[in-house]
Scaffold this motif. Structure first.
Motif, mmCIF file in Angstrom:
data_model
loop_
_atom_site.group_PDB
_atom_site.id
_atom_site.type_symbol
_atom_site.label_atom_id
_atom_site.label_comp_id
_atom_site.label_asym_id
_atom_site.label_seq_id
_atom_site.Cartn_x
_atom_site.Cartn_y
_atom_site.Cartn_z
ATOM 1 N N ARG A 6 -75.637 14.024 -3.384
ATOM 2 C CA ARG A 6 -75.700 12.697 -2.792
ATOM 3 C C ARG A 6 -75.991 12.762 -1.296
ATOM 4 O O ARG A 6 -75.509 13.638 -0.590
ATOM 5 C CB ARG A 6 -74.399 11.945 -3.064
ATOM 6 C CG ARG A 6 -74.262 11.548 -4.520
ATOM 7 C CD ARG A 6 -72.863 11.176 -4.914
ATOM 8 N NE ARG A 6 -72.353 10.029 -4.161
ATOM 9 C CZ ARG A 6 -71.169 9.469 -4.405
ATOM 10 N NH1 ARG A 6 -70.390 9.952 -5.369
ATOM 11 N NH2 ARG A 6 -70.763 8.434 -3.685
ATOM 12 N N LYS A 8 -75.640 11.641 2.446
ATOM 13 C CA LYS A 8 -74.491 11.150 3.209
ATOM 14 C C LYS A 8 -74.941 10.385 4.455
ATOM 15 O O LYS A 8 -76.061 10.560 4.934
ATOM 16 C CB LYS A 8 -73.580 12.320 3.603
ATOM 17 C CG LYS A 8 -73.042 13.119 2.423
ATOM 18 C CD LYS A 8 -71.985 14.119 2.856
ATOM 19 C CE LYS A 8 -72.570 15.268 3.678
ATOM 20 N NZ LYS A 8 -73.422 16.158 2.885
ATOM 21 N N PRO A 33 -71.081 5.420 -0.311
ATOM 22 C CA PRO A 33 -69.926 6.120 0.275
ATOM 23 C C PRO A 33 -69.437 7.232 -0.644
ATOM 24 O O PRO A 33 -69.441 7.080 -1.877
ATOM 25 C CB PRO A 33 -68.880 5.009 0.427
ATOM 26 C CG PRO A 33 -69.692 3.750 0.549
ATOM 27 C CD PRO A 33 -70.878 3.964 -0.355
ATOM 28 N N ILE A 34 -69.043 8.319 -0.055
ATOM 29 C CA ILE A 34 -68.717 9.528 -0.817
ATOM 30 C C ILE A 34 -67.589 9.316 -1.814
ATOM 31 O O ILE A 34 -67.524 9.960 -2.864
ATOM 32 C CB ILE A 34 -68.377 10.702 0.155
ATOM 33 C CG1 ILE A 34 -68.487 12.042 -0.589
ATOM 34 C CG2 ILE A 34 -67.025 10.501 0.801
ATOM 35 C CD1 ILE A 34 -69.896 12.406 -1.009
ATOM 36 N N ASP A 35 -66.673 8.380 -1.522
ATOM 37 C CA ASP A 35 -65.540 8.134 -2.415
ATOM 38 C C ASP A 35 -65.827 7.069 -3.464
ATOM 39 O O ASP A 35 -64.989 6.808 -4.332
ATOM 40 C CB ASP A 35 -64.299 7.724 -1.604
ATOM 41 C CG ASP A 35 -63.802 8.843 -0.703
ATOM 42 O OD1 ASP A 35 -63.923 10.015 -1.104
ATOM 43 O OD2 ASP A 35 -63.312 8.551 0.404
ATOM 44 N N ASP A 36 -66.996 6.434 -3.380
ATOM 45 C CA ASP A 36 -67.337 5.361 -4.316
ATOM 46 C C ASP A 36 -67.989 5.902 -5.585
ATOM 47 O O ASP A 36 -68.683 6.926 -5.554
ATOM 48 C CB ASP A 36 -68.289 4.353 -3.665
ATOM 49 C CG ASP A 36 -67.591 3.423 -2.693
ATOM 50 O OD1 ASP A 36 -66.527 3.821 -2.158
ATOM 51 O OD2 ASP A 36 -68.105 2.320 -2.461
ATOM 52 N N ASP A 37 -67.770 5.207 -6.686
ATOM 53 C CA ASP A 37 -68.427 5.538 -7.940
ATOM 54 C C ASP A 37 -69.899 5.137 -7.844
ATOM 55 O O ASP A 37 -70.220 3.993 -7.490
ATOM 56 C CB ASP A 37 -67.752 4.790 -9.099
ATOM 57 C CG ASP A 37 -68.434 5.066 -10.423
ATOM 58 O OD1 ASP A 37 -68.232 6.152 -10.977
ATOM 59 O OD2 ASP A 37 -69.197 4.185 -10.883
#
Length: 344
Positions: A6, A8, A33-37
């Motif tokens: 992904r 960034k 966002p890195i924490d989003d599914d």
């Protein structure tokens, strides 16, 4: 989505040249966002286009071609980030998904001798693995109602684009291919020269139009095959349009659109159709950049346009001081597509 690196926010900031009084695509394109599914984020996003890179040249190696197309993604994304965000085209229309993780496949391919028949068979197998990864990611994007914009990589990735889109749509799709070559060669094992013949054989490709085929670089066997399938596969040649003036470029675009427009279709662009563009099969004769831009705008301006794939550009094979130009060209082509498609 597995096998995906992904993109960034820090990656985007690193390649965007910020200037006072200007707004660049790099300041407006969407990053997940890195924490989003990933699936949930894309579903809820208002952005229409999902940008994906495939930095590989395994299929080209398997086709006995010159390696280097793996470098197009890095060049292109840097150029795209520095396009001006304005009323003509907005960076906010794009989600940068990232790149297919083909690191392991590339490392394996570099150890292979493509001229050794047994090792070439191993390259075919590696291409099949990339096919699976690309098909899955494209399927996921199209199923979520978005339009993938794919930067290759070799033209072997047409297979994953077509299969993934067809599976998401629930039926075979059509394709228009701007290319000097048919890439409809025999089913000898997967490589960059038979992505369309494989998807046709497997039932994912319904109608196929090759735009600007070079007569001197198309085998008799391929021409015979196409002739026997003319209800579903058609072509025109560069020679009859630009050399003998038997056909008109604009009229040919309209006629080929008539052939494919009633179903979802993909737009495939092989940069080896343009003169002096560094690629595996670089040419000195072909359509102009302006004609290619007109072509992409024209075919993007239809509700059935389902993806855009730009492939075979190889900055590493070009002039060292100007190897950014292929990335810049890809940026032009992507904005031309969005400008046409956004009118729908």
């Amino acid at each position: 989505m597995n096998n995906l690196i992904r993109f960034k926010q820090s990656d985007l900031a690193r390649i965007t040249n910020f200037r006072n009084g200007e707004v660049k695509f790099g300041e407006k394109m969407t990053i997940i966002p890195i924490d989003d599914d990933v699936t949930e984020f894309i579903t809820n996003s208002e952005s229409k286009y999902v940008l994906l890179g495939i930095p590989e040249d395994v299929g080209i190696r398997a086709n006995l071609g010159r390696a280097g197309a793996n470098t197009a993604w890095e060049s292109a994304i840097e150029s795209i980030a520095n396009i001006q965000h304005n009323r003509f085209c907005k960076g906010s229309a794009i989600i940068i998904l990232g790149q297919v993780d083909v690191f392991q496949e590339m490392e394996e391919a570099k150890k292979m001798d493509q001229n050794n028949p047994e090792e070439r068979k191993q390259l075919f197998k590696i291409v099949e693995q990339i096919d699976k990864e690309v098909s899955h990611i494209i399927f996921s994007i199209v199923k979520l109602g978005k339009i993938p914009i794919i930067i290759g990589g070799g033209h072997n990735n047409a297979y994953g684009n077509i299969k993934g889109t067809a599976l998401a749509k629930g039926k075979a799709i059509n394709v228009i291919n701007f290319d000097a070559h048919s890439d409809f060669r025999i089913l000898e094992g997967r490589h960059s020269g038979n992505g369309f013949s494989y998807t046709y054989e497997e039932g994912f490709l319904k109608k196929y139009f090759i735009f600007g085929l070079h007569e001197s670089y198309t085998s008799k066997s391929v021409l015979d095959t196409i002739k026997n399938l003319e209800d579903r596969i058609r072509y025109n040649t560069y020679d009859e349009i630009k050399i003998r003036n038997q056909k008109n470029f604009a009229q040919e675009m309209y006629q080929s659109l008539e052939f494919i427009k009633n179903d979802s279709y993909g737009i495939e662009i092989d940069l080896d159709a343009i003169p002096n563009i560094a690629s595996s099969a670089m040419t000195m004769s072909g359509f102009s950049v302006e004609e290619l831009r007109q072509f992409i705008y024209f075919f993007g301006k239809n509700q059935n346009a389902s993806y855009l794939h730009i492939c075979e550009g190889a900055p590493s094979l070009g002039e060292e001081k100007n190897n950014h130009l292929i990335g810049k060209l890809i940026g032009y082509l992507i904005t031309d597509f969005i400008k046409g498609n956004s009118q729908i």
